[in-house]
Design a protein around this motif. Structure first.
Motif, PDB file in Angstrom:
ATOM      1  N   CYS A  15       0.838  -1.203   0.000  1.00 36.79           N
ATOM      2  CA  CYS A  15       0.000   0.000   0.000  1.00 36.79           C
ATOM      3  C   CYS A  15       0.873   1.252   0.000  1.00 36.79           C
ATOM      4  O   CYS A  15       0.581   2.231  -0.698  1.00 36.79           O
ATOM      5  N   GLY A  18       1.930   2.279  -3.238  1.00 36.58           N
ATOM      6  CA  GLY A  18       0.860   2.722  -4.125  1.00 36.58           C
ATOM      7  C   GLY A  18       0.154   1.601  -4.864  1.00 36.58           C
ATOM      8  O   GLY A  18      -0.578   1.854  -5.828  1.00 36.58           O
ATOM      9  N   GLU A  19       0.313   0.380  -4.433  1.00 31.56           N
ATOM     10  CA  GLU A  19      -0.317  -0.775  -5.078  1.00 31.56           C
ATOM     11  C   GLU A  19      -1.816  -0.763  -4.771  1.00 31.56           C
ATOM     12  O   GLU A  19      -2.249  -1.030  -3.652  1.00 31.56           O
ATOM     13  N   GLN A  20      -2.630  -0.445  -5.789  1.00 29.36           N
ATOM     14  CA  GLN A  20      -4.072  -0.310  -5.586  1.00 29.36           C
ATOM     15  C   GLN A  20      -4.750  -1.628  -5.231  1.00 29.36           C
ATOM     16  O   GLN A  20      -5.708  -1.649  -4.463  1.00 29.36           O
ATOM     17  N   GLY A  21      -4.251  -2.718  -5.772  1.00 29.84           N
ATOM     18  CA  GLY A  21      -4.826  -4.022  -5.434  1.00 29.84           C
ATOM     19  C   GLY A  21      -4.651  -4.347  -3.958  1.00 29.84           C
ATOM     20  O   GLY A  21      -5.548  -4.902  -3.318  1.00 29.84           O
ATOM     21  N   GLN A  23      -4.349  -2.053  -1.585  1.00 28.84           N
ATOM     22  CA  GLN A  23      -5.239  -1.139  -0.868  1.00 28.84           C
ATOM     23  C   GLN A  23      -6.661  -1.689  -0.858  1.00 28.84           C
ATOM     24  O   GLN A  23      -7.348  -1.638   0.163  1.00 28.84           O
ATOM     25  N   MET A  24      -7.074  -2.234  -1.989  1.00 31.11           N
ATOM     26  CA  MET A  24      -8.422  -2.801  -2.065  1.00 31.11           C
ATOM     27  C   MET A  24      -8.553  -4.004  -1.138  1.00 31.11           C
ATOM     28  O   MET A  24      -9.591  -4.181  -0.494  1.00 31.11           O
ATOM     29  N   TYR A  27      -8.869  -2.694   2.371  1.00 37.53           N
ATOM     30  CA  TYR A  27     -10.218  -2.137   2.483  1.00 37.53           C
ATOM     31  C   TYR A  27     -11.243  -3.254   2.679  1.00 37.53           C
ATOM     32  O   TYR A  27     -12.084  -3.192   3.580  1.00 37.53           O
ATOM     33  N   GLN A  53     -15.013   5.807   4.536  1.00 31.30           N
ATOM     34  CA  GLN A  53     -14.194   5.973   3.341  1.00 31.30           C
ATOM     35  C   GLN A  53     -13.124   7.044   3.536  1.00 31.30           C
ATOM     36  O   GLN A  53     -11.967   6.856   3.140  1.00 31.30           O
ATOM     37  N   LEU A  57      -8.972   6.648   3.358  1.00 25.87           N
ATOM     38  CA  LEU A  57      -8.104   7.545   2.584  1.00 25.87           C
ATOM     39  C   LEU A  57      -7.044   8.165   3.476  1.00 25.87           C
ATOM     40  O   LEU A  57      -5.863   8.226   3.123  1.00 25.87           O
ATOM     41  N   PHE A  60      -4.459   5.484   4.413  1.00 26.98           N
ATOM     42  CA  PHE A  60      -3.541   5.146   3.324  1.00 26.98           C
ATOM     43  C   PHE A  60      -2.528   6.264   3.073  1.00 26.98           C
ATOM     44  O   PHE A  60      -1.388   5.984   2.718  1.00 26.98           O
ATOM     45  N   THR A  61      -2.945   7.510   3.253  1.00 25.30           N
ATOM     46  CA  THR A  61      -2.003   8.612   3.031  1.00 25.30           C
ATOM     47  C   THR A  61      -1.050   8.799   4.210  1.00 25.30           C
ATOM     48  O   THR A  61      -0.002   9.413   4.047  1.00 25.30           O
TER      49      THR A  61
END
Length: 192
Positions: A15, A18-21, A23-24, A27, A53, A57, A60-61
């Protein structure tokens, strides 16, 4: 790439990259518990969804500030609780009232509510009785009994002294007992 078998520490590293998968996957593992945590505080489904949500965010940041001293779920829950209390207090200052304030429901979250010997009907009676409590009593019981925060953590979250926190929880339990006893006309004795 399939992330389902990854440990949370591996997912968090991905994460941060920056790996979106990843992060999902994070989540998906935590969203329901975080939503229910927020809903118990703000009592409004759409607002709880937004807070949940926004909290993801934010998490993650700010992953670089996560030191691993507590579990990731605890760290994330703290963000959700703080955001929920801030939103609730803001709406309270604006004196917003909604019919949903009186009709909200609580589902068991993924982290789980402690197993109770009470039937689901009794559990719903307790939830309904909690909705009749003053806001600070309802919030303190939710944080203590449902979310599992200790008095020290609660006093920090609610910005009250440790002694006031203990007193508030004690009074909230007494009020809840009175409501349950009144609703059951003395036939139900709470073990709270």
């Amino acid at each position: 790439m399939n992330f389902t078998n990854h440990q949370i520490t591996d997912l968090l590293s991905l994460c941060q990259q920056g790996e979106q998968g990843a992060q999902m996957e994070v989540y998906n593992r935590y969203y329901k518990a975080m939503y229910n945590t927020s809903l118990r505080i703000v009592k409004h489904e759409a607002e709880a969804e937004d807070i949940m949500q926004e909290s993801f965010l934010s998490a993650f940041t700010k992953l670089d500030s996560y030191k691993g001293e507590a579990s990731f779920g605890s760290w994330l829950k703290r963000i959700v609780v703080n955001n929920s209390l801030n939103a609730y207090n803001k709406s309270k200052r604006l004196d917003e009232t909604s019919i949903d304030d009186h009709l909200y429901k609580i589902e068991d979250d993924a982290a789980g509510v402690a197993e109770m010997d009470l039937s689901s009907v009794r559990a719903q009676e307790v939830v309904n009785a909690m909705s009749e409590l003053k806001d600070n009593y309802r919030q303190s019981l939710s944080l203590h009994l449902i979310e599992g925060y200790d008095y020290e953590e609660m006093s920090e979250i609610m910005n009250v002294s440790y002694a006031n926190c203990r007193t508030m929880v004690s009074r909230a339990k007494d009020s809840l007992r009175r409501i349950l006893n009144k609703n059951e006309k003395g036939t139900y004795r709470s073990s709270i």
